[in-house]
Design a protein around this motif. Structure first.
Motif, PDB file in Angstrom:
ATOM      1  N   PHE A  26       0.793  -1.284   0.159  1.00  0.00           N
ATOM      2  CA  PHE A  26      -0.028   0.091  -0.016  1.00  0.00           C
ATOM      3  C   PHE A  26       0.961   1.218   0.043  1.00  0.00           C
ATOM      4  CE2 PHE A  26      -3.523  -2.378   1.995  1.00  0.00           C
ATOM      5  CZ  PHE A  26      -4.492  -2.296   1.046  1.00  0.00           C
ATOM      6  N   LYS A  27       0.506   2.254  -0.859  1.00  0.00           N
ATOM      7  CA  LYS A  27       1.141   3.467  -0.692  1.00  0.00           C
ATOM      8  C   LYS A  27       0.649   4.453   0.619  1.00  0.00           C
ATOM      9  CE  LYS A  27       1.903   4.193  -5.616  1.00  0.00           C
ATOM     10  NZ  LYS A  27       1.489   5.170  -6.712  1.00  0.00           N
ATOM     11  N   GLU A  29      -0.528   7.314   0.811  1.00  0.00           N
ATOM     12  CA  GLU A  29      -1.695   7.767   0.490  1.00  0.00           C
ATOM     13  C   GLU A  29      -3.084   7.064   0.924  1.00  0.00           C
ATOM     14  OE1 GLU A  29       0.628   7.874  -1.810  1.00  0.00           O
ATOM     15  OE2 GLU A  29       1.477   9.646  -1.252  1.00  0.00           O
ATOM     16  N   TRP A  30      -2.878   5.778   0.504  1.00  0.00           N
ATOM     17  CA  TRP A  30      -3.911   4.709   0.803  1.00  0.00           C
ATOM     18  C   TRP A  30      -4.127   4.445   2.278  1.00  0.00           C
ATOM     19  CZ3 TRP A  30      -7.778   3.694  -2.266  1.00  0.00           C
ATOM     20  CH2 TRP A  30      -7.629   3.870  -3.661  1.00  0.00           C
ATOM     21  N   LEU A  31      -3.001   4.584   2.976  1.00  0.00           N
ATOM     22  CA  LEU A  31      -3.096   4.114   4.473  1.00  0.00           C
ATOM     23  C   LEU A  31      -3.687   5.556   5.174  1.00  0.00           C
ATOM     24  CD1 LEU A  31       0.344   2.533   5.177  1.00  0.00           C
ATOM     25  CD2 LEU A  31      -1.929   1.549   5.066  1.00  0.00           C
ATOM     26  N   ILE A  32      -3.604   6.639   4.809  1.00  0.00           N
ATOM     27  CA  ILE A  32      -3.912   7.846   5.134  1.00  0.00           C
ATOM     28  C   ILE A  32      -5.587   7.847   4.963  1.00  0.00           C
ATOM     29  CG2 ILE A  32      -4.005  10.359   5.195  1.00  0.00           C
ATOM     30  CD1 ILE A  32      -0.835  10.055   4.533  1.00  0.00           C
ATOM     31  N   LEU A  33      -5.909   7.668   3.604  1.00  0.00           N
ATOM     32  CA  LEU A  33      -7.316   7.431   3.300  1.00  0.00           C
ATOM     33  C   LEU A  33      -8.037   6.521   3.961  1.00  0.00           C
ATOM     34  CD1 LEU A  33      -9.483   8.590   1.480  1.00  0.00           C
ATOM     35  CD2 LEU A  33      -8.724   6.968  -0.126  1.00  0.00           C
ATOM     36  N   ILE A  34      -7.528   5.516   4.301  1.00  0.00           N
ATOM     37  CA  ILE A  34      -8.069   4.262   5.098  1.00  0.00           C
ATOM     38  C   ILE A  34      -8.250   4.698   6.470  1.00  0.00           C
ATOM     39  CG2 ILE A  34      -7.692   1.993   6.139  1.00  0.00           C
ATOM     40  CD1 ILE A  34      -6.434   1.032   3.377  1.00  0.00           C
ATOM     41  N   ASN A  35      -7.203   5.350   7.177  1.00  0.00           N
ATOM     42  CA  ASN A  35      -7.210   5.960   8.452  1.00  0.00           C
ATOM     43  C   ASN A  35      -8.340   6.989   8.594  1.00  0.00           C
ATOM     44  OD1 ASN A  35      -6.264   6.214  11.054  1.00  0.00           O
ATOM     45  ND2 ASN A  35      -5.295   8.153  10.508  1.00  0.00           N
ATOM     46  N   PHE A 109      -1.371  10.976  11.641  1.00  0.00           N
ATOM     47  CA  PHE A 109      -0.853   9.584  11.267  1.00  0.00           C
ATOM     48  C   PHE A 109       0.264   9.889   9.982  1.00  0.00           C
ATOM     49  CE2 PHE A 109      -1.752   5.654   8.627  1.00  0.00           C
ATOM     50  CZ  PHE A 109      -1.106   4.903   9.306  1.00  0.00           C
ATOM     51  N   TYR A 110      -0.137  10.781   9.005  1.00  0.00           N
ATOM     52  CA  TYR A 110       0.781  10.968   8.106  1.00  0.00           C
ATOM     53  C   TYR A 110       2.067  11.267   8.644  1.00  0.00           C
ATOM     54  CZ  TYR A 110       3.014  13.065   3.726  1.00  0.00           C
ATOM     55  OH  TYR A 110       3.745  13.252   2.862  1.00  0.00           O
TER      56      TYR A 110
END
Length: 127
Positions: A26-27, A29-35, A109-110
């Motif tokens: 996962f990039k 950006e995807w982790l931040i969006l999921i968070n 988180f970022y």
């Protein structure tokens, strides 16, 4: 109070799943969006649970089950329950406040992801 534990552990869980289990597939950006989405959903679900609690509390005073409070159903306890249920503007503002809180929580988180990657890069350079 029901949100503290999931909100505290969610970034660690996402980081663990991303970095260890999925091996960085996962990039960030995807982790931040999921968070962001998970934080927002937790807040909205929590608000719905509180709303359901107050609805059930009010239904306990509705003897005939018609959804209205008439003569014999009105008491001091019923009035106190109505005041308590109607006095919370936080439930009304939860979608907006949830989005704002989720944004700042995801920004934090970022920053954590950037720090984690920086620490990992320094360890790689040393050894």
């Amino acid at each position: 109070y029901y949100l503290y534990l999931p909100l505290f552990f969610m970034p660690f869980l996402l980081l663990f799943v991303s970095k260890v289990v999925l091996k960085n597939k996962f990039k960030q950006e995807w982790l931040i969006l999921i968070n962001f989405a998970a934080t927002y959903l937790l807040i909205i679900i929590g608000t719905l649970m509180i709303e359901f609690y107050y609805d059930m509390k009010m239904a306990a005073f509705d003897v005939n089950g018609d959804g209205l409070f008439t003569g014999t159903e009105i008491s001091l306890a019923q009035k106190a329950a109505v005041d308590e249920a109607q006095g919370m503007s936080a439930r009304t503002l939860a979608p907006a406040i949830g989005a704002i809180f989720s944004f700042f929580y995801s920004a934090l988180f970022y920053c954590t992801l950037i720090a984690y990657d920086g620490i990992k890069a320094k360890k790689k350079q040393r050894g």
